[in-house]
Design a protein around this motif. Structure first.
Motif, PDB file in Angstrom:
ATOM      1  N   SER A 172       0.849  -1.182   0.000  1.00 53.28           N
ATOM      2  CA  SER A 172       0.000   0.000   0.000  1.00 53.28           C
ATOM      3  C   SER A 172       0.888   1.235   0.000  1.00 53.28           C
ATOM      4  O   SER A 172       1.927   1.259   0.662  1.00 53.28           O
ATOM      5  CB  SER A 172      -0.915   0.017   1.228  1.00 53.28           C
TER       6      SER A 172
ATOM      7  N   SER B 123       0.706   5.687   0.029  1.00 57.57           N
ATOM      8  CA  SER B 123      -0.053   6.928   0.119  1.00 57.57           C
ATOM      9  C   SER B 123       0.896   8.045   0.498  1.00 57.57           C
ATOM     10  O   SER B 123       1.662   7.917   1.457  1.00 57.57           O
ATOM     11  CB  SER B 123      -1.169   6.811   1.162  1.00 57.57           C
TER      12      SER B 123
ATOM     13  N   ASP C 234      -3.038  -1.555   4.483  1.00 55.28           N
ATOM     14  CA  ASP C 234      -3.395  -0.299   3.836  1.00 55.28           C
ATOM     15  C   ASP C 234      -2.875   0.854   4.668  1.00 55.28           C
ATOM     16  O   ASP C 234      -2.910   0.809   5.906  1.00 55.28           O
ATOM     17  CB  ASP C 234      -4.909  -0.167   3.672  1.00 55.28           C
TER      18      ASP C 234
ATOM     19  N   GLU D  73      -2.960   5.295   4.633  1.00 54.54           N
ATOM     20  CA  GLU D  73      -3.500   6.506   4.032  1.00 54.54           C
ATOM     21  C   GLU D  73      -2.921   7.724   4.717  1.00 54.54           C
ATOM     22  O   GLU D  73      -2.894   7.806   5.948  1.00 54.54           O
ATOM     23  CB  GLU D  73      -5.028   6.543   4.153  1.00 54.54           C
ATOM     24  N   GLU D  74      -2.432   8.653   3.914  1.00 57.23           N
ATOM     25  CA  GLU D  74      -2.023   9.946   4.450  1.00 57.23           C
ATOM     26  C   GLU D  74      -3.290  10.695   4.881  1.00 57.23           C
ATOM     27  O   GLU D  74      -4.225  10.851   4.079  1.00 57.23           O
ATOM     28  CB  GLU D  74      -1.272  10.736   3.389  1.00 57.23           C
TER      29      GLU D  74
ATOM     30  N   HIS E  96     -15.038  14.194   4.544  1.00 63.91           N
ATOM     31  CA  HIS E  96     -15.103  12.971   5.324  1.00 63.91           C
ATOM     32  C   HIS E  96     -16.541  12.519   5.578  1.00 63.91           C
ATOM     33  O   HIS E  96     -16.831  11.328   5.617  1.00 63.91           O
ATOM     34  CB  HIS E  96     -14.348  13.125   6.647  1.00 63.91           C
TER      35      HIS E  96
ATOM     36  N   PHE F 139     -10.342   7.929   7.877  1.00 60.63           N
ATOM     37  CA  PHE F 139      -9.233   7.149   7.324  1.00 60.63           C
ATOM     38  C   PHE F 139      -8.907   5.934   8.189  1.00 60.63           C
ATOM     39  O   PHE F 139      -8.431   4.921   7.669  1.00 60.63           O
ATOM     40  CB  PHE F 139      -8.001   8.032   7.127  1.00 60.63           C
TER      41      PHE F 139
ATOM     42  N   TRP G 124     -11.401   3.543   6.969  1.00 58.56           N
ATOM     43  CA  TRP G 124     -11.105   3.195   5.574  1.00 58.56           C
ATOM     44  C   TRP G 124      -9.950   2.201   5.486  1.00 58.56           C
ATOM     45  O   TRP G 124     -10.029   1.223   4.723  1.00 58.56           O
ATOM     46  CB  TRP G 124     -10.780   4.454   4.780  1.00 58.56           C
ATOM     47  N   THR G 125      -8.876   2.418   6.232  1.00 58.82           N
ATOM     48  CA  THR G 125      -7.733   1.513   6.133  1.00 58.82           C
ATOM     49  C   THR G 125      -8.089   0.114   6.637  1.00 58.82           C
ATOM     50  O   THR G 125      -7.630  -0.886   6.082  1.00 58.82           O
ATOM     51  CB  THR G 125      -6.513   2.053   6.892  1.00 58.82           C
TER      52      THR G 125
ATOM     53  N   GLU H  99     -10.127  -1.412   3.779  1.00 53.41           N
ATOM     54  CA  GLU H  99      -9.286  -1.718   2.618  1.00 53.41           C
ATOM     55  C   GLU H  99      -8.381  -2.911   2.888  1.00 53.41           C
ATOM     56  O   GLU H  99      -8.221  -3.785   2.026  1.00 53.41           O
ATOM     57  CB  GLU H  99      -8.464  -0.485   2.240  1.00 53.41           C
TER      58      GLU H  99
ATOM     59  N   ASN I 174      -0.598   9.672   9.450  1.00 54.04           N
ATOM     60  CA  ASN I 174      -0.989   8.513   8.668  1.00 54.04           C
ATOM     61  C   ASN I 174      -1.936   7.630   9.467  1.00 54.04           C
ATOM     62  O   ASN I 174      -1.841   7.541  10.691  1.00 54.04           O
ATOM     63  CB  ASN I 174       0.233   7.682   8.269  1.00 54.04           C
TER      64      ASN I 174
END
Length: 252
Positions: free
Chosen positions: A115, A117, A134, A136-137, A143, A166, A169-170, A173, A217
Motif C-alpha cells: 500500500s 499513500s 493499507d 493513508e495519508e 469525510h 481514514f 477506511w484503512t 481496505e 498517517n
C-alpha cells in the motif's frame, strides 16, 4: 491469546535475519519513499533495473513526476523485501494475479500486500496465509460525504473528522485486500475501532489491527487467522546483495 504487536520499527542491515512461521507471523515494512531513490543513492537506483516491463509501463503512465518516482520507489523496495524471503534475486521475481490480488508466481509460500499513500508505503509479508495492509495519508477530504457512501451507517455516524474516516477506511481496505473483492465489497463487515485490534464480531478468527505508521498517517493490517505476531521493520536502501545473500531469510 491476543495478537502480539511489536511497534518499534527496527532497521535490519543486510538480508533479513528473522524468519516467518507459517500462519503465525506477519512482518510489516515501512518505506520512506523519498529515501529510496534519493540523489546519490546509486545502490537503490541500480535496483530500478530489476523492475519488469509492466512496472515500468505503469510508471510511465503516471503524469505527475513526484507520483511516478514514488511508484518506482515502492516497487524497488517491494522487490528487495520479497527477495529476502524467497531467496530469489529481485529481477527474477515474477508477479501474477489471484483474483483481484497481486501475488508472487510460483510455489514460494509467501503472501504479500503493498500500500502506498503520500510519501509512505507499507509492505506486509506472511507465509501460507493471505495478508492485507493499507496506509493513508490523513488529509482534508469530504469525510462526511465519503463516510456516508463507503461505511456502514453506525460507522459513518462516528466520523467527525478526516482521521476517523481514514482509520475506518484503512481497516476496510486491508480486509478487502484479503477477501479479494476489492472496493466492490464496500461497505464490508462492521468494525469497532479500538486503537489496536479492531473488534470484528462477524469473523472472530480474523485479525484486524490498526498500525502506528507515524504521525499524519492511518494504517491497518488484516490476516484471516488469530493469534498472530506482528513485527515492524523500516526498509532502508543499502548495498546490492548477491543471490546467495538473499537466501538468509525466509520461511521456517
Amino acid at each position: 491469546m491476543t495478537t502480539q504487536w511489536f511497534p518499534a520499527w527496527k532497521q535490519p542491515s543486510g538480508a533479513l535475519g528473522e524468519r516467518l512461521s507459517p500462519g503465525r507471523d506477519v512482518h510489516v515494512w515501512r518505506i520512506a519513499l523519498a529515501r529510496v531513490l534519493a540523489p546519490g543513492s546509486s545502490e537503490a537506483y541500480g535496483l530500478l533495473g530489476a523492475l519488469s516491463e509492466d512496472e515500468l509501463r505503469r510508471a510511465a503512465a503516471i503524469a505527475v513526476d513526484e507520483e511516478r518516482a514514488r511508484f518506482l520507489a515502492a516497487h524497488v523496495a517491494l522487490r528487495d523485501i520479497l527477495a529476502s524471503y524467497t531467496g530469489t534475486p529481485p529481477s527474477e521475481l515474477r508477479f501474477t494475479r489471484d483474483g483481484d490480488r497481486p501475488a508472487l508466481a510460483g510455489a514460494t509460500g509467501i503472501e504479500f500486500s503493498l500500500s502506498r499513500s503520500g510519501a509512505l508505503a507499507l509492505v506486509a509479508v506472511a507465509a501460507g496465509v493471505r495478508v492485507g495492509v493499507d496506509v493513508e495519508e490523513v488529509r482534508e477530504v469530504d469525510h462526511g460525504g465519503l463516510a456516508a457512501r463507503t461505511l456502514r451507517p453506525e460507522e459513518a455516524a462516528a466520523v467527525r473528522e478526516p482521521l476517523t474516516f481514514f482509520r475506518y477506511w484503512t481497516c476496510k481496505e486491508a480486509y478487502l485486500k484479503v477477501d479479494g473483492t476489492g472496493l466492490a465489497g464496500l461497505p464490508g463487515p462492521s468494525f469497532t475501532l479500538t486503537g489496536g485490534d479492531v473488534a470484528f464480531e462477524d469473523r472472530p478468527e480474523w485479525t484486524i489491527t490498526e498500525l502506528d505508521a507515524g504521525a499524519g498517517n492511518a494504517a491497518a493490517l488484516a490476516v484471516p487467522v488469530r493469534p498472530v505476531t506482528v513485527r515492524a521493520f523500516d526498509w532502508l536502501p543499502g548495498r546490492r546483495r548477491t543471490a546467495g545473500e538473499y537466501r538468509k531469510g525466509g520461511v521456517k
